[in-house]
Design a protein around this motif. Structure first.
Motif, PDB file in Angstrom:
ATOM      1  N   LYS A  79       0.927  -1.576   0.132  1.00  0.00           N
ATOM      2  CA  LYS A  79      -0.029  -0.451   0.225  1.00  0.00           C
ATOM      3  C   LYS A  79       0.820   1.293   0.220  1.00  0.00           C
ATOM      4  O   LYS A  79       0.338   2.702  -0.358  1.00  0.00           O
ATOM      5  CB  LYS A  79      -1.384   0.140   1.619  1.00  0.00           C
ATOM      6  CG  LYS A  79      -2.250  -1.563   1.143  1.00  0.00           C
ATOM      7  CD  LYS A  79      -2.697  -1.072   2.383  1.00  0.00           C
ATOM      8  CE  LYS A  79      -3.988  -2.253   2.284  1.00  0.00           C
ATOM      9  NZ  LYS A  79      -5.038  -1.568   3.585  1.00  0.00           N
ATOM     10  N   SER A  80       2.378   1.232   0.418  1.00  0.00           N
ATOM     11  CA  SER A  80       2.785   2.045   0.935  1.00  0.00           C
ATOM     12  C   SER A  80       3.568   2.633  -0.637  1.00  0.00           C
ATOM     13  O   SER A  80       3.976   4.139  -1.091  1.00  0.00           O
ATOM     14  CB  SER A  80       4.146   1.808   1.945  1.00  0.00           C
ATOM     15  OG  SER A  80       5.120   0.964   1.285  1.00  0.00           O
ATOM     16  N   GLN A  81       3.523   1.726  -1.867  1.00  0.00           N
ATOM     17  CA  GLN A  81       3.502   2.347  -2.694  1.00  0.00           C
ATOM     18  C   GLN A  81       3.598   3.321  -3.668  1.00  0.00           C
ATOM     19  O   GLN A  81       2.133   3.553  -3.456  1.00  0.00           O
ATOM     20  CB  GLN A  81       3.765   0.807  -3.918  1.00  0.00           C
ATOM     21  CG  GLN A  81       4.594  -0.652  -3.167  1.00  0.00           C
ATOM     22  CD  GLN A  81       6.301   0.089  -2.919  1.00  0.00           C
ATOM     23  OE1 GLN A  81       7.351   0.830  -4.060  1.00  0.00           O
ATOM     24  NE2 GLN A  81       6.243  -0.297  -1.882  1.00  0.00           N
ATOM     25  N   PRO A  82       4.010   4.045  -4.711  1.00  0.00           N
ATOM     26  CA  PRO A  82       3.745   5.239  -5.026  1.00  0.00           C
ATOM     27  C   PRO A  82       2.205   4.787  -6.603  1.00  0.00           C
ATOM     28  O   PRO A  82       0.969   5.434  -6.718  1.00  0.00           O
ATOM     29  CB  PRO A  82       4.173   5.437  -6.441  1.00  0.00           C
ATOM     30  CG  PRO A  82       5.555   5.327  -6.009  1.00  0.00           C
ATOM     31  CD  PRO A  82       5.347   4.007  -5.178  1.00  0.00           C
TER      32      PRO A  82
ATOM     33  N   PRO B  40       0.398   0.872  -6.231  1.00  0.00           N
ATOM     34  CA  PRO B  40       0.580  -0.003  -5.001  1.00  0.00           C
ATOM     35  C   PRO B  40       0.149  -1.449  -6.679  1.00  0.00           C
ATOM     36  O   PRO B  40       1.271  -2.167  -6.571  1.00  0.00           O
ATOM     37  CB  PRO B  40      -0.499  -0.585  -4.335  1.00  0.00           C
ATOM     38  CG  PRO B  40      -0.841   1.060  -4.463  1.00  0.00           C
ATOM     39  CD  PRO B  40      -0.180   1.564  -5.594  1.00  0.00           C
ATOM     40  N   TYR B  41      -0.913  -1.689  -7.684  1.00  0.00           N
ATOM     41  CA  TYR B  41      -1.143  -1.936  -8.317  1.00  0.00           C
ATOM     42  C   TYR B  41       0.093  -2.890  -9.036  1.00  0.00           C
ATOM     43  O   TYR B  41       0.545  -3.876  -9.683  1.00  0.00           O
ATOM     44  CB  TYR B  41      -2.171  -1.929  -9.782  1.00  0.00           C
ATOM     45  CG  TYR B  41      -2.390  -2.902 -10.801  1.00  0.00           C
ATOM     46  CD1 TYR B  41      -3.423  -3.795 -10.744  1.00  0.00           C
ATOM     47  CD2 TYR B  41      -1.730  -2.147 -11.949  1.00  0.00           C
ATOM     48  CE1 TYR B  41      -3.273  -4.678 -11.566  1.00  0.00           C
ATOM     49  CE2 TYR B  41      -2.478  -2.956 -12.947  1.00  0.00           C
ATOM     50  CZ  TYR B  41      -3.165  -3.802 -12.487  1.00  0.00           C
ATOM     51  OH  TYR B  41      -2.945  -5.141 -14.381  1.00  0.00           O
ATOM     52  N   ILE B  42       0.746  -1.673  -9.655  1.00  0.00           N
ATOM     53  CA  ILE B  42       1.887  -2.408 -10.622  1.00  0.00           C
ATOM     54  C   ILE B  42       3.244  -2.255  -9.663  1.00  0.00           C
ATOM     55  O   ILE B  42       3.625  -3.431 -10.195  1.00  0.00           O
ATOM     56  CB  ILE B  42       2.340  -0.073 -10.613  1.00  0.00           C
ATOM     57  CG1 ILE B  42       1.830   0.365 -12.057  1.00  0.00           C
ATOM     58  CG2 ILE B  42       3.663  -0.780 -12.088  1.00  0.00           C
ATOM     59  CD1 ILE B  42       1.501  -0.442 -13.384  1.00  0.00           C
ATOM     60  N   PHE B  43       3.431  -2.278  -8.458  1.00  0.00           N
ATOM     61  CA  PHE B  43       4.246  -2.694  -7.695  1.00  0.00           C
ATOM     62  C   PHE B  43       3.509  -4.256  -8.289  1.00  0.00           C
ATOM     63  O   PHE B  43       4.685  -5.313  -8.065  1.00  0.00           O
ATOM     64  CB  PHE B  43       4.457  -2.101  -6.428  1.00  0.00           C
ATOM     65  CG  PHE B  43       5.472  -3.183  -5.285  1.00  0.00           C
ATOM     66  CD1 PHE B  43       6.619  -2.763  -5.902  1.00  0.00           C
ATOM     67  CD2 PHE B  43       4.634  -4.083  -4.661  1.00  0.00           C
ATOM     68  CE1 PHE B  43       7.637  -3.028  -4.709  1.00  0.00           C
ATOM     69  CE2 PHE B  43       6.174  -4.359  -3.602  1.00  0.00           C
ATOM     70  CZ  PHE B  43       7.261  -4.086  -3.653  1.00  0.00           C
ATOM     71  N   LEU B  44       2.594  -4.378  -7.474  1.00  0.00           N
ATOM     72  CA  LEU B  44       2.199  -5.792  -7.539  1.00  0.00           C
ATOM     73  C   LEU B  44       2.282  -6.793  -8.539  1.00  0.00           C
ATOM     74  O   LEU B  44       2.632  -8.121  -8.563  1.00  0.00           O
ATOM     75  CB  LEU B  44       0.693  -6.284  -6.795  1.00  0.00           C
ATOM     76  CG  LEU B  44       0.019  -7.416  -6.765  1.00  0.00           C
ATOM     77  CD1 LEU B  44       0.513  -8.145  -5.928  1.00  0.00           C
ATOM     78  CD2 LEU B  44      -1.364  -6.817  -6.716  1.00  0.00           C
ATOM     79  N   ARG B  45       1.932  -6.024  -9.894  1.00  0.00           N
ATOM     80  CA  ARG B  45       2.164  -6.825 -11.170  1.00  0.00           C
ATOM     81  C   ARG B  45       3.090  -7.233 -10.938  1.00  0.00           C
ATOM     82  O   ARG B  45       3.582  -8.314 -11.469  1.00  0.00           O
ATOM     83  CB  ARG B  45       1.278  -5.851 -12.525  1.00  0.00           C
ATOM     84  CG  ARG B  45       1.628  -6.653 -13.400  1.00  0.00           C
ATOM     85  CD  ARG B  45       1.673  -5.126 -14.891  1.00  0.00           C
ATOM     86  NE  ARG B  45       1.778  -4.229 -14.737  1.00  0.00           N
ATOM     87  CZ  ARG B  45       1.620  -3.630 -15.985  1.00  0.00           C
ATOM     88  NH1 ARG B  45       0.643  -3.130 -16.373  1.00  0.00           N
ATOM     89  NH2 ARG B  45       3.048  -2.758 -15.976  1.00  0.00           N
ATOM     90  N   GLU B  46       4.738  -5.655 -11.141  1.00  0.00           N
ATOM     91  CA  GLU B  46       6.012  -6.105 -11.568  1.00  0.00           C
ATOM     92  C   GLU B  46       6.444  -7.670 -10.656  1.00  0.00           C
ATOM     93  O   GLU B  46       7.106  -8.536 -11.219  1.00  0.00           O
ATOM     94  CB  GLU B  46       6.567  -5.239 -11.374  1.00  0.00           C
ATOM     95  CG  GLU B  46       5.992  -4.200 -13.056  1.00  0.00           C
ATOM     96  CD  GLU B  46       5.918  -4.792 -14.315  1.00  0.00           C
ATOM     97  OE1 GLU B  46       7.095  -4.503 -14.353  1.00  0.00           O
ATOM     98  OE2 GLU B  46       4.878  -4.706 -14.838  1.00  0.00           O
ATOM     99  N   SER B  47       6.351  -7.269  -9.401  1.00  0.00           N
ATOM    100  CA  SER B  47       6.385  -8.411  -8.604  1.00  0.00           C
ATOM    101  C   SER B  47       6.109  -9.979  -8.935  1.00  0.00           C
ATOM    102  O   SER B  47       7.177 -10.680  -8.459  1.00  0.00           O
ATOM    103  CB  SER B  47       6.391  -7.903  -6.632  1.00  0.00           C
ATOM    104  OG  SER B  47       6.650  -6.532  -6.755  1.00  0.00           O
ATOM    105  N   TYR B  48       5.188  -9.556  -9.155  1.00  0.00           N
ATOM    106  CA  TYR B  48       4.453 -11.261  -9.220  1.00  0.00           C
ATOM    107  C   TYR B  48       4.687 -12.006 -10.680  1.00  0.00           C
ATOM    108  O   TYR B  48       5.570 -13.000 -10.679  1.00  0.00           O
ATOM    109  CB  TYR B  48       2.523 -11.163  -9.714  1.00  0.00           C
ATOM    110  CG  TYR B  48       1.826 -12.690  -9.761  1.00  0.00           C
ATOM    111  CD1 TYR B  48       2.199 -13.438  -8.752  1.00  0.00           C
ATOM    112  CD2 TYR B  48       1.841 -13.496 -10.413  1.00  0.00           C
ATOM    113  CE1 TYR B  48       1.499 -14.837  -8.577  1.00  0.00           C
ATOM    114  CE2 TYR B  48       0.986 -14.155 -11.336  1.00  0.00           C
ATOM    115  CZ  TYR B  48       1.589 -15.199  -9.684  1.00  0.00           C
ATOM    116  OH  TYR B  48       0.687 -16.404  -9.879  1.00  0.00           O
TER     117      TYR B  48
END
Length: 261
Positions: free
Chosen positions: A224-227, A229-237
């Motif tokens: 949630k703290s990411q600019p 969060p959806y992009i962060f989740l997508r790239e991490s996964y």
């Protein structure tokens, strides 16, 4: 097939019309070790970076986060705070052990014979001496958990090169390839075949999903703290799935792929 898996199957098949798949010839040696076609590049892309379902995915992401905030997080934190740690470890080991038949089956399908045999040994040791998997005896003995699924197998076979990111209600992130593989895997999962009652099968399915979810709860605040969060989740996964496909050693990008300007 139980009701939950049937719903997943129907939902996932609705995306098949937009999937890109290709047939790549391959051969089998006499010892049944799969040999990918020489035309299949080891640097072939595993994921579609364009995210063609982004609009849909963001809506499902928002729905999942709302469910997490209102229901999922309080229940998961109650489990994490009040269930003794040894019990949590035993439950996690039990569900992890149930995945081993699918793991070593897909290892064999990918031609990883040694890894498949080690998976059989791991499952046998933990299921017997480990009290049905509550105790993980195999890992200290050098038999590490290797996660393999049909999604990875399809890529190794060269029949589904690129996969797209997709969010599923309640279940979280997948790729189109891993989602299809999950549904097919669960349709012949030996762990479910041992349970002849749909209620017990659903309980195992939901229990496994819940335990997996509790492991992600501590990470969601960081998400949630990411600019974005959806992009962060997508790239991490997508990176996680790529690492699984290449057994933790993905090919390094070429210098030509970087823009130094």
């Amino acid at each position: 097939m139980n009701n939950i898996k049937r719903q997943l199957l129907i939902f996932s098949f609705s995306f098949l019309s937009v999937l890109n798949s290709s047939n790549v010839s391959a051969g089998w040696e006499e010892d049944l070790v799969y040999i990918p076609s020489k035309t299949q590049s080891t640097n072939a892309p595993t994921m579609n970076s364009r995210d063609p379902y982004e609009s849909f995915n963001r809506q499902i992401y928002a729905f999942n986060m709302g469910f997490h905030d209102m229901i999922g997080e309080p229940v998961a934190k109650a489990y994490l705070n009040y269930v003794p740690q040894p019990a949590q470890t035993g439950i996690s080991n039990f569900f992890s052990n149930l995945t081993m038949p699918l793991n070593f089956t897909n290892s064999f399908l990918q031609g990883k014979v040694q890894e498949g045999l080690e998976g059989v040994m791991r499952f046998t040791i933990n299921s017997t001496f480990g009290l049905l998997g509550l105790l993980d005896i195999a890992t200290p003995a050098g038999l590490e958990l290797k996660k393999e699924d049909l999604g990875q197998t399809l890529y190794v076979w060269g029949v589904w090169d690129e996969a797209s990111f997709i969010m599923m209600p309640f279940l979280g992130p997948y790729t189109t390839r891993s989602l299809f593989g999950k549904v097919v895997d669960s349709s012949y999962d030996p762990a479910y075949d041992l349970l002849h009652d749909d209620i017990n099968r659903n309980a195992i399915f939901l229990g496994d999903a819940f335990i997996s979810y509790t492991k992600t709860v501590p990470l969601i605040d960081e998400l949630k703290s990411q600019p974005d969060p959806y992009i962060f989740l997508r790239e991490s996964y997508l990176q996680y799935r790529t690492n699984l496909i290449y057994d933790g050693n993905p090919p390094q990008p070429k210098l030509d792929d970087f823009n130094f300007e």
